[in-house]
Design an enzyme around this catalytic site. Structure first.
Site, PDB file in Angstrom:
ATOM      1  CE1 TYR A   1      -9.587  -4.430  -7.543  1.00 38.90           C
ATOM      2  CE2 TYR A   1      -7.964  -5.868  -6.531  1.00 38.90           C
ATOM      3  CZ  TYR A   1      -8.388  -4.606  -6.880  1.00 38.90           C
ATOM      4  OH  TYR A   1      -7.608  -3.519  -6.559  1.00 38.90           O
TER       5      TYR A   1
ATOM      6  CD1 TRP B   1      -3.884  -4.531  -9.288  1.00 38.53           C
ATOM      7  CD2 TRP B   1      -2.201  -3.559 -10.396  1.00 38.53           C
ATOM      8  NE1 TRP B   1      -3.758  -3.253  -8.820  1.00 38.53           N
ATOM      9  CE2 TRP B   1      -2.730  -2.634  -9.474  1.00 38.53           C
ATOM     10  CE3 TRP B   1      -1.127  -3.176 -11.193  1.00 38.53           C
ATOM     11  CZ2 TRP B   1      -2.220  -1.338  -9.344  1.00 38.53           C
ATOM     12  CZ3 TRP B   1      -0.627  -1.897 -11.050  1.00 38.53           C
ATOM     13  CH2 TRP B   1      -1.170  -0.987 -10.150  1.00 38.53           C
TER      14      TRP B   1
HETATM   15  N1  LIG Z   1      -2.739  -7.950   3.546  1.00 39.17           N
HETATM   16  C1  LIG Z   1      -2.864  -7.181   2.474  1.00 39.17           C
HETATM   17  N2  LIG Z   1      -3.541  -7.624   1.401  1.00 39.17           N
HETATM   18  C2  LIG Z   1      -3.670  -6.843   0.309  1.00 39.17           C
HETATM   19  C3  LIG Z   1      -3.109  -5.555   0.273  1.00 39.17           C
HETATM   20  C4  LIG Z   1      -2.419  -5.085   1.429  1.00 39.17           C
HETATM   21  O1  LIG Z   1      -1.929  -3.946   1.479  1.00 39.17           O
HETATM   22  N3  LIG Z   1      -2.302  -5.934   2.493  1.00 39.17           N
HETATM   23  N4  LIG Z   1      -3.231  -4.775  -0.860  1.00 39.17           N
HETATM   24  C5  LIG Z   1      -4.394  -5.026  -1.691  1.00 39.17           C
HETATM   25  C6  LIG Z   1      -4.287  -4.323  -2.968  1.00 39.17           C
HETATM   26  S1  LIG Z   1      -4.069  -2.629  -2.864  1.00 39.17           S
HETATM   27  C7  LIG Z   1      -4.395  -4.934  -4.167  1.00 39.17           C
HETATM   28  S2  LIG Z   1      -4.481  -3.966  -5.580  1.00 39.17           S
HETATM   29  C8  LIG Z   1      -4.536  -6.385  -4.271  1.00 39.17           C
HETATM   30  C9  LIG Z   1      -3.774  -6.979  -5.467  1.00 39.17           C
HETATM   31  O2  LIG Z   1      -4.240  -8.245  -5.754  1.00 39.17           O
HETATM   32  P1  LIG Z   1      -4.152  -8.855  -7.244  1.00 39.17           P
HETATM   33  O3  LIG Z   1      -4.236  -7.769  -8.251  1.00 39.17           O
HETATM   34  O4  LIG Z   1      -5.143  -9.946  -7.328  1.00 39.17           O
HETATM   35  O5  LIG Z   1      -2.691  -9.438  -7.224  1.00 39.17           O
HETATM   36  P2  LIG Z   1      -1.735  -9.869  -8.430  1.00 39.17           P
HETATM   37  O6  LIG Z   1      -0.679 -10.720  -7.825  1.00 39.17           O
HETATM   38  O7  LIG Z   1      -1.282  -8.668  -9.180  1.00 39.17           O
HETATM   39  O8  LIG Z   1      -2.679 -10.766  -9.321  1.00 39.17           O
HETATM   40  C10 LIG Z   1      -2.670 -10.725 -10.709  1.00 39.17           C
HETATM   41  C11 LIG Z   1      -2.776 -12.141 -11.247  1.00 39.17           C
HETATM   42  O9  LIG Z   1      -2.938 -12.058 -12.656  1.00 39.17           O
HETATM   43  C12 LIG Z   1      -2.092 -13.030 -13.277  1.00 39.17           C
HETATM   44  N5  LIG Z   1      -1.835 -12.542 -14.650  1.00 39.17           N
HETATM   45  C13 LIG Z   1      -0.862 -11.709 -15.083  1.00 39.17           C
HETATM   46  N6  LIG Z   1      -0.999 -11.483 -16.409  1.00 39.17           N
HETATM   47  C14 LIG Z   1      -2.079 -12.174 -16.809  1.00 39.17           C
HETATM   48  C15 LIG Z   1      -2.727 -12.330 -18.071  1.00 39.17           C
HETATM   49  O10 LIG Z   1      -2.348 -11.774 -19.095  1.00 39.17           O
HETATM   50  N7  LIG Z   1      -3.847 -13.119 -18.096  1.00 39.17           N
HETATM   51  C16 LIG Z   1      -4.319 -13.756 -16.990  1.00 39.17           C
HETATM   52  N8  LIG Z   1      -5.407 -14.505 -17.122  1.00 39.17           N
HETATM   53  N9  LIG Z   1      -3.701 -13.637 -15.799  1.00 39.17           N
HETATM   54  C17 LIG Z   1      -2.612 -12.847 -15.700  1.00 39.17           C
HETATM   55  C18 LIG Z   1      -0.885 -13.103 -12.376  1.00 39.17           C
HETATM   56  O11 LIG Z   1      -0.183 -14.320 -12.577  1.00 39.17           O
HETATM   57  C19 LIG Z   1      -1.532 -12.971 -10.980  1.00 39.17           C
HETATM   58  O12 LIG Z   1      -1.910 -14.229 -10.473  1.00 39.17           O
HETATM   59  O13 LIG Z   1      -4.065  -7.002  -3.068  1.00 39.17           O
HETATM   60  C20 LIG Z   1      -4.723  -6.500  -1.912  1.00 39.17           C
HETATM   61  N10 LIG Z   1      -4.363  -7.321  -0.771  1.00 39.17           N
HETATM   62  N1  LIG Z   2       6.674  -2.360  -5.186  1.00 40.59           N
HETATM   63  C1  LIG Z   2       5.343  -2.312  -5.193  1.00 40.59           C
HETATM   64  N2  LIG Z   2       4.699  -1.141  -5.367  1.00 40.59           N
HETATM   65  C2  LIG Z   2       3.344  -1.088  -5.369  1.00 40.59           C
HETATM   66  C3  LIG Z   2       2.556  -2.261  -5.232  1.00 40.59           C
HETATM   67  C4  LIG Z   2       3.258  -3.499  -5.030  1.00 40.59           C
HETATM   68  O1  LIG Z   2       2.642  -4.581  -4.876  1.00 40.59           O
HETATM   69  N3  LIG Z   2       4.628  -3.479  -5.022  1.00 40.59           N
HETATM   70  N4  LIG Z   2       1.186  -2.190  -5.275  1.00 40.59           N
HETATM   71  C5  LIG Z   2       0.582  -1.003  -5.860  1.00 40.59           C
HETATM   72  C6  LIG Z   2      -0.821  -0.883  -5.442  1.00 40.59           C
HETATM   73  S1  LIG Z   2      -1.975  -1.910  -6.153  1.00 40.59           S
HETATM   74  C7  LIG Z   2      -1.249   0.025  -4.547  1.00 40.59           C
HETATM   75  S2  LIG Z   2      -2.915   0.128  -4.138  1.00 40.59           S
HETATM   76  C8  LIG Z   2      -0.322   0.984  -3.922  1.00 40.59           C
HETATM   77  C9  LIG Z   2      -0.619   1.096  -2.430  1.00 40.59           C
HETATM   78  O2  LIG Z   2       0.056   2.151  -1.875  1.00 40.59           O
HETATM   79  P1  LIG Z   2       0.035   2.311  -0.286  1.00 40.59           P
HETATM   80  O3  LIG Z   2      -1.313   2.061   0.236  1.00 40.59           O
HETATM   81  O4  LIG Z   2       0.666   3.589   0.003  1.00 40.59           O
HETATM   82  O5  LIG Z   2       0.989   1.070   0.102  1.00 40.59           O
HETATM   83  P2  LIG Z   2       1.415   0.327   1.431  1.00 40.59           P
HETATM   84  O6  LIG Z   2       2.794  -0.159   1.139  1.00 40.59           O
HETATM   85  O7  LIG Z   2       0.402  -0.664   1.833  1.00 40.59           O
HETATM   86  O8  LIG Z   2       1.423   1.445   2.552  1.00 40.59           O
HETATM   87  C10 LIG Z   2       2.325   2.540   2.541  1.00 40.59           C
HETATM   88  C11 LIG Z   2       2.890   2.722   3.914  1.00 40.59           C
HETATM   89  O9  LIG Z   2       1.871   3.054   4.850  1.00 40.59           O
HETATM   90  C12 LIG Z   2       2.349   2.700   6.136  1.00 40.59           C
HETATM   91  N5  LIG Z   2       1.228   2.420   7.011  1.00 40.59           N
HETATM   92  C13 LIG Z   2       0.557   1.259   7.164  1.00 40.59           C
HETATM   93  N6  LIG Z   2      -0.412   1.393   8.086  1.00 40.59           N
HETATM   94  C14 LIG Z   2      -0.349   2.677   8.516  1.00 40.59           C
HETATM   95  C15 LIG Z   2      -1.091   3.435   9.462  1.00 40.59           C
HETATM   96  O10 LIG Z   2      -2.021   2.963  10.098  1.00 40.59           O
HETATM   97  N7  LIG Z   2      -0.752   4.741   9.616  1.00 40.59           N
HETATM   98  C16 LIG Z   2       0.273   5.311   8.920  1.00 40.59           C
HETATM   99  N8  LIG Z   2       0.506   6.614   9.124  1.00 40.59           N
HETATM  100  N9  LIG Z   2       1.002   4.618   8.052  1.00 40.59           N
HETATM  101  C17 LIG Z   2       0.682   3.319   7.838  1.00 40.59           C
HETATM  102  C18 LIG Z   2       3.216   1.478   5.952  1.00 40.59           C
HETATM  103  O11 LIG Z   2       4.400   1.627   6.717  1.00 40.59           O
HETATM  104  C19 LIG Z   2       3.460   1.420   4.473  1.00 40.59           C
HETATM  105  O12 LIG Z   2       4.805   1.258   4.093  1.00 40.59           O
HETATM  106  O13 LIG Z   2       1.012   0.553  -4.101  1.00 40.59           O
HETATM  107  C20 LIG Z   2       1.318   0.264  -5.463  1.00 40.59           C
HETATM  108  N10 LIG Z   2       2.746   0.108  -5.569  1.00 40.59           N
HETATM  109 MO   LIG Z   3      -3.956  -1.780  -5.069  1.00 40.48          MO
END
Ligand SMILES: Nc1nc2c(c(=O)[nH]1)N[C@H]1C(S)=C(S)[C@@H](COP(=O)(O)OP(=O)(O)OC[C@H]3O[C@@H](n4cnc5c(=O)[nH]c(N)nc54)[C@H](O)[C@@H]3O)O[C@H]1N2
Ligand SMILES: Nc1nc2c(c(=O)[nH]1)N[C@H]1C(S)=C(S)[C@@H](COP(=O)(O)OP(=O)(O)OC[C@H]3O[C@@H](n4cnc5c(=O)[nH]c(N)nc54)[C@H](O)[C@@H]3O)O[C@H]1N2
Ligand SMILES: [Mo]
Length: 765
Positions: A112, A114
């Site tokens: 899993y 990005w």
């Molecule tokens: N506590 C907490 N944890 C969370 C979340 C949260 O809200 N709170 N959010 C969750 C969510 S929504 C998501 S989507 C995940 C994201 O989790 P990930 O998608 O696993 O996070 P990234 O840091 O984007 O990891 C991408 C990796 O790919 C590598 N990479 C980039 N380009 C390439 C390439 O071309 N080839 C290869 N082989 N590698 C490459 C980068 O160096 C990086 O290590 O995290 C989740 N974890």
């Molecule tokens: N800059 C930046 N943008 C991103 C990403 C990133 O890593 N960096 N990741 C991308 C990815 S993979 C994803 S999945 C999306 C995720 O998009 P979201 O899930 O919307 O992202 P978050 O920042 O985790 O949460 C949005 C807001 O929800 C609020 N929140 C948290 N818990 C609660 C709750 O219990 N109740 C309410 N009402 N609000 C709450 C927090 O204050 C937070 O700022 O973002 C994407 N956009």
């Molecule tokens: Mo995500």
């Protein structure tokens, strides 16, 4: 014609690349982007340097003693540089051994993550194509982003992603809504991103246009900054993880005061009577009144009553941020919001109803043409075994154990080989100290990475890959109107190879190179993908330029359709002709299917169940930690770069603390604190702010995990978050349900070492 500039596409925007002497010196925003993200240039200073992996690397004990050697040393062992020939032989022998002794299901390659933009060099696509030709692997389903919604919403609306991609447009909201009630806000920091690339950032202008047109915003979030200051949103800050209760309280007011749209419920929904009985307390003796909800949410009941009445009296759009799904029982807020919007009866009308996370990404609320762009064919995976993606630690700990998922029981496979390309489990997974212990169990872990992040450091065999700036590709994505040429700006750094070249070399070692490449070069593949995409675009009424023209121009913009996108418009107009893909063809406020699963943690209608950890029950740890998405990066990517590093406090991730909570602990701006609970601890740098609900702290994700015992000295919140499924239905991650305590860090500050290289065995040894 003068040669055009070098272009690159990233998940955070399109940039023009400046080079000098074979090195990248700057990234400049694309001129078509009115609101470029600052994230991009953060890559410039880390393309080479100490964190770059420039050659294949093997963990010392593994190389010496073979598969299974000292898994407990993963993350602290030294690495030995080897040639590609040696690396390829080691990997090929290991695949052969695992397949022979344990079968292909013993290989976990859900992988899993990005990765990077680029249609061809998509790391997971390449890995999966390769492993399918090698007999298959155990895979994963759903995402970390919104697993709970991916499983529950199809039971309720027939599909989730299909509807998400067609969220009612910002323009339609501006023209037709009076009130936007945003659970989780409309966080512009998140709208910087779109998976697969984007040309123009539109979220800020979308919010601004709605505000200018008179739409009033209600920001329901622990953070005031979740709606941009300029719109003057009303801020309601409930306790985190209580949104479902709040929605039930609002629904009860509508029902009690006869403000609900019975005609809509009769024509478009099924099961409202069952839900109404629950709201009235007929099934459990507890009416879900405004007072009941206010008590759970830590709000005043008048605020809920007033909001419900305004929602009923206005043309109202409800937005539910994806963060609501990343909590215990994360299925409920999305289901409850759909029920609430159904009671208002405005679903399917312009500008109103429900939207799935405005500004969660740039594409949400953008009217655009949907083209089915081609992807690298992955072939067929003959292995049926899979896990819900966030059950990785459970799987590693419990081979052979049963688990529930969406109405069925499955069994965890016995994993011997783990392979990740393009994701970072030491970023994304919860309870990292527990995961690290489980990570010691597989015999071999392989990582394709370009930088020495926590993921690479915890592998046995590290295959160094290129970044997007070192290979040519094309960014084709249905989530954005801009389709962009990605140029190879510089030669690969050191011995790095693209993921495609890595797998081509391995396929050659295993004797199936021709099947893997089909005798096409990367450029042939890109042209092939482009040509198929162009035909598919033509069928959707979109004319893309020919390949040579596309290459010469550097990008193509797909014009938006005339008509604004309105979610569920056709269903609203004629539910018989356009039924939903649910068993009833209607919105299932009560689902016979879900009810039939008999889950104690996901009943047949939206319900409030106490989350695992929340402010209503603070025995040992009194603060609720929100670990949301970081402002200055995407997840863990470029955490080591200049842009992310500029946003630190004492080199640590910033933690936002309310003045009352800071005063109670004698904390001041700039202090380093220990954030801790029973699962672990991390260090973080204090920023005091009254823009957060008292009792809540915010520690964004993304700091590279830098463990010293059970403490991450750098500020990764996932040492603290609980690792449990949302419910037996979706088994999604619950990162946002987490209690902690904070205290000033005493004594000398341990250095952050993870932005350098791990210990390497000197070449001569
Ligand atoms: N506590 C907490 N944890 C969370 C979340 C949260 O809200 N709170 N959010 C969750 C969510 S929504 C998501 S989507 C995940 C994201 O989790 P990930 O998608 O696993 O996070 P990234 O840091 O984007 O990891 C991408 C990796 O790919 C590598 N990479 C980039 N380009 C390439 C390439 O071309 N080839 C290869 N082989 N590698 C490459 C980068 O160096 C990086 O290590 O995290 C989740 N974890
Ligand atoms: N800059 C930046 N943008 C991103 C990403 C990133 O890593 N960096 N990741 C991308 C990815 S993979 C994803 S999945 C999306 C995720 O998009 P979201 O899930 O919307 O992202 P978050 O920042 O985790 O949460 C949005 C807001 O929800 C609020 N929140 C948290 N818990 C609660 C709750 O219990 N109740 C309410 N009402 N609000 C709450 C927090 O204050 C937070 O700022 O973002 C994407 N956009
Ligand atoms: Mo995500």
């Amino acid at each position: 014609m003068a040669p055009r500039d070098i272009l690159t596409s990233t998940h955070w925007g399109t940039y023009r690349v400046e080079r000098s002497d074979g090195r990248v010196t700057a990234l400049h925003p694309f001129e078509k982007d009115p609101d470029p993200s600052p994230i991009g240039p953060g890559i410039v200073d880390v393309l080479d340097g100490p964190t770059r992996i420039t050659a294949p690397m093997v963990r010392e004990s593994w190389l010496r003693d073979g598969p299974g050697a000292r898994g407990d040393l993963r993350g602290s062992d030294r690495f030995v540089e080897v040639s590609w020939e040696t690396a390829n032989r080691l990997v090929a022998d290991e695949i052969t051994r695992v397949r022979r002794d344990h079968g292909n299901a013993a290989i976990y390659a859900g992988s899993y993550g990005w990765a990077s933009a680029g249609r061809f060099h998509h790391a997971q696509g390449q890995l999966k194509r390769f492993l399918n030709l090698a007999g298959g692997f155990t895979s994963s389903v759903n995402t970390y982003s919104y697993a709970a919604a991916e499983v529950i919403v199809p039971h309720v609306l027939g599909s989730f992603r299909g509807h998400l991609e067609r969220t009612t447009s910002w323009r339609s909201v501006a023209e037709n809504a009076d009130l936007l009630v945003a659970f989780g806000g409309v966080p512009l920091k998140n709208g910087q991103i779109s998976q697969g690339g984007l040309g123009a950032h539109v979220q800020r202008s979308g919010v601004a246009a709605a505000h200018a047109a008179g739409v009033r915003f209600v920001n329901i979030s622990p953070l005031r900054s979740d709606v941009m200051a300029a719109v003057g949103a009303e801020w309601i800050a409930p306790r985190p993880s209580t949104d479902a209760a709040m929605m039930l309280g609002l629904a009860h007011v509508l029902l009690n005061e006869d403000l609900h749209d019975q005609a809509f419920l009769d024509r478009y929904c099924v099961g409202f009577d069952r839900f109404a009985a629950y709201l009235r307390g007929e099934t459990d003796g507890t009416p879900k009144t405004a007072a009941w909800a206010a008590d759970i949410c830590g709000l005043h009941e008048d605020a809920l009553r007033d909001l419900a009445r305004r929602m009923a009296a206005s043309r109202t759009m409800i937005s539910v941020s994806w963060s609501l799904t990343r909590q215990d029982h994360g299925e409920q807020p999305f289901w409850a919001a759909i029920a609430l919007a159904s009671m208002l009866g405005q679903i399917g009308l312009p500008g109103t109803g429900i939207g799935f996370g405005y500004s969660a990404m740039n594409y949400v609320g953008q009217t655009r043409r949907h083209v089915d762009y081609a992807a690298l064919p992955q072939g067929r995976n003959p292995v049926g075994s899979f896990i819900p993606v966030a059950r990785i630690t459970d799987m590693l700990e419990n081979p052979g154990a049963a688990f529930d998922y969406n109405g069925r029981r499955y069994t965890y496979p016995d994993i011997r080989l783990v392979w990740w390309a393009g994701g970072n489990p030491f970023h994304h997974h919860q309870d990292l100290n527990r995961m690290r212990r489980a990570w010691a169990r597989p015999e071999t872990i392989i990582a394709n990475e370009w930088c020495w992040n926590s993921h690479a450091r915890h592998a046995d065999i590290v295959l160094p890959c290129t970044t997007t700036l070192e290979r040519s590709d094309i960014a084709l994505t249905s989530k954005d109107p801009f389709q962009v040429v990605m140029d190879a700006a510089i030669a690969p750094v050191g011995a790095a190879r693209s993921d495609h070249d890595i797998f081509r070399g391995l396929a050659a070692e295993l004797g199936f190179e021709a099947q893997f490449t089909e005798n096409r070069s990367p450029e042939d593949w890109q042209k092939w993908l482009y040509d198929i995409s162009r035909q598919s675009a033509a069928r959707a009424g979109v004319s893309l330029p020919e390949w040579d023209r596309f290459q010469a121009d550097g990008y193509a913009e797909v014009p938006a359709p005339e008509r604004e996108t309105v979610l569920l418009e056709a269903f609203r107009a004629d539910p018989e002709a356009h039924p939903l893909a649910t068993p009833s063809g209607r919105i299932e406020i009560f689902s016979q299917t879900v009810d039939g699963f008999g889950y104690d943690d996901c009943p047949g209608h939206p319900a409030w169940m106490e989350p695992l950890e929340w402010l209503g029950r603070t025995k040992d740890y009194p603060l609720h930690m929100i670990s949301n998405q970081p402002r200055m990066k995407l997840h863990s990517q470029l955490d080591h770069g200049s842009v992310s590093r500029a946003d630190r406090v004492a080199m640590r991730a910033p933690v936002i603390v309310h003045p009352d909570d800071a005063a109670a602990r004698g904390l001041r701006d700039g202090d380093v604190v220990r954030v801790f609970n029973g699962r672990g601890a991390c260090l973080a740098g204090v920023r005091v702010s009254d823009e957060i609900r008292p009792g809540v702290i915010q520690l964004e994700t993304g700091a590279w995990y830098d463990p010293l015992g059970d403490t991450c000295v750098h500020g990764n919140p996932n040492v603290l978050t609980p690792d449990k499924g949302t419910s037996k239905l979706a088994q999604g991650p619950i990162a946002h349900s987490c209690l902690v305590e904070i205290a000033r860090h005493e004594g000398p500050l341990p250095p952050v070492t993870v932005h350098g290289a791990p210990p390497l065995v000197p070449q001569a040894e």
